[in-house]
Scaffold this motif. Structure first.
Motif, PDB file in Angstrom:
ATOM      1  N   ALA A 182       0.855  -1.191   0.000  1.00  0.00           N
ATOM      2  CA  ALA A 182       0.000   0.000   0.000  1.00  0.00           C
ATOM      3  C   ALA A 182       0.887   1.235   0.000  1.00  0.00           C
ATOM      4  CB  ALA A 182      -0.923   0.013   1.217  1.00  0.00           C
ATOM      5  N   GLU A 248      -4.418  -0.605   0.347  1.00  0.00           N
ATOM      6  CA  GLU A 248      -5.117   0.660   0.575  1.00  0.00           C
ATOM      7  C   GLU A 248      -4.554   1.382   1.790  1.00  0.00           C
ATOM      8  OE1 GLU A 248      -7.710   3.497  -0.741  1.00  0.00           O
ATOM      9  OE2 GLU A 248      -7.243   1.573  -1.677  1.00  0.00           O
ATOM     10  N   ARG A 303     -12.185   2.208  -0.112  1.00  0.00           N
ATOM     11  CA  ARG A 303     -11.129   3.134  -0.528  1.00  0.00           C
ATOM     12  C   ARG A 303     -11.003   4.242   0.503  1.00  0.00           C
ATOM     13  NH1 ARG A 303     -10.538  -0.621  -3.261  1.00  0.00           N
ATOM     14  NH2 ARG A 303     -10.447  -0.786  -5.537  1.00  0.00           N
ATOM     15  N   SER A 363     -12.234   7.652  -5.738  1.00  0.00           N
ATOM     16  CA  SER A 363     -11.082   8.481  -5.381  1.00  0.00           C
ATOM     17  C   SER A 363     -11.601   9.849  -4.992  1.00  0.00           C
ATOM     18  CB  SER A 363     -10.120   8.581  -6.577  1.00  0.00           C
ATOM     19  OG  SER A 363      -8.969   9.328  -6.253  1.00  0.00           O
TER      20      SER A 363
END
Length: 419
Positions: A182, A248, A303, A363
């Motif tokens: 990540a 993540e 996310r 995002s």
């Protein structure tokens, strides 16, 4: 005359015709025709020739950022103004908000695609520096975008995708090959008015590797790069039991958050670890799970995002009997160690994606969240302040074959910051 020039710039849609690094002034050829003696001679002049540089600079600073590139091709004077360091700083200080853009990859073979400007609702043909394929790791902060290859995971670049400036980072320490990695990055926003172009930044890498012969235990290490020292520091070496790292992570208020996933023996499918980057001492083990934070519910495609130094998570809400199949998408903000629901995507938008796969991309930065299905170029935005959902303008790309995938990321368009 100045209004005509600005209107012509607004009508343009091609971005790649105006690369910032190669703005040059090319004098326009003069045109004339012979006048008869009977014709009155009319003297013309450009209104902007009457304006002092500081006032013209102020006017140009209200343009959308894409139009700044075109302004540099109008004439020599405009080029000198928009290329000056003073203009870049003043432009970034302008009260006109430059909202985060979304870059959408249109092929898996190269990094080409389209960038979406939500203010003027236009897509621009756009090429990214450094990155080679769309499956690379991407992280962004305050105008800088960090790329890492998905094969060896040792090639890391930091770039400004607007100006195309970039630099290569030295290889991070730790395991040469990992099962999960990540990456996140954070630009130091302190003292923003001082030396904006050279603000320091950090890049974090969280590496997770299965202990040989033991599926239950996973080595996990955290490495932090500082642009001030241009070196990596290993902050944590730990062994997780029943948990592994993932792909993540994000940095908020100098705290590194990253998701971990259960490998058995837990009531939670996944959770969150918080590591304060300013208080971690020498590398040690057994400290990570002390900061464990459960997820708000069973999520698919969770996310993590930094929205004005607030930790936000976007994820698919699974069906009760089939958690891998999503029935909706939610947005939560972390307050303390508790998740507060901010919004759930209305069904009319959820159904608007068509055949929604169990995977999707999301995002966000500033106050804007972008969501898109991997199987469609449709792009949906959510304004955290206004609590408002809205489709973007249609991306100028079509799906060429059934298994074609689309993904992307958002970033802040900035002219003044350099890696």
């Amino acid at each position: 005359m100045i209004d005509d020039r600005l209107l012509r710039m607004e009508a343009e849609t091609s971005w790649t015709n105006y690369p910032y690094s190669y703005i040059t002034y090319v004098p326009e050829a003069e045109s004339y025709r012979e006048q008869s003696d009977d014709e009155a001679k009319v003297e013309t002049f450009s209104m902007d020739s009457l304006l002092p540089d500081d006032l013209l600079e102020r006017i140009l600073s209200f343009l959308p950022i894409a139009s700044i590139f075109r302004a540099g091709t109008v004439c020599k004077r405009w080029n000198e103004i928009v290329s000056s360091r003073r203009f870049l700083c003043n432009f970034s200080n302008n009260s006109v908000s430059q909202r985060p853009w979304y870059f959408m990859f249109t092929t898996t073979d190269d990094p080409s695609g389209y960038a979406y400007d939500p203010i003027i609702r236009k897509w621009y043909s756009f090429d990214l520096p450094c990155i080679e394929t769309s499956n690379w790791f991407v992280a962004s902060s305050c105008g800088l975008v960090c790329f890492m290859d998905n094969d060896c995971r040792n090639k890391i670049y930091v770039s400004n995708p607007i100006t195309k400036q970039w630099r290569t980072l030295i290889e991070p320490p730790g395991h040469k090959s990992t099962d999960y990695t990540a990456m996140s990055t954070s630009v130091n926003r302190a003292n923003q008015a001082v030396n904006r172009a050279n603000r320091s930044y950090s890049v974090s890498i969280v590496k997770s590797k299965q202990v040989p012969g033991n599926f239950f235990q996973w080595d996990l290490s955290i490495h932090l790069y500082s642009s001030e020292t241009m070196t990596w520091t290993t902050l944590v070496n730990d062994v997780l039991s029943g948990w592994r790292g993932g792909n993540e992570s994000v940095i908020c208020n100098n705290v590194l958050y990253f998701m971990i996933y259960s490998t058995g023996g837990s009531d939670h499918r996944h959770g969150l670890i918080a590591s304060n980057l300013s208080s971690i001492g020498s590398p040690s083990s057994g400290i990570l799970m002390r900061s464990f934070i459960p997820m708000p519910c069973s999520l698919t495609c969770g996310r993590l995002m930094n929205l004005r130094e607030r930790l936000v998570i976007v994820g698919g809400i699974g069906k009760h009997d089939r958690p891998e199949v999503i029935k909706g998408i939610g947005i939560w903000v972390l307050k303390g160690k508790e998740w507060v629901e901010m919004a759930k995507m209305p069904q009319r938008f959820f159904q608007g994606f068509g055949e929604f796969d169990e995977v999707f991309a999301s995002s966000g930065t500033d106050d804007l969240v972008y969501i898109q299905s991997y199987g469609s170029p449709a792009l949906l935005t959510f304004d955290m302040n206004l609590k408002y959902w809205r489709w973007s303008q249609k991306c100028p790309v079509t799906k060429k074959f059934p298994l074609q995938l689309f993904t992307g990321f958002c970033f802040e368009p900035r002219l003044e910051i350099a890696p």
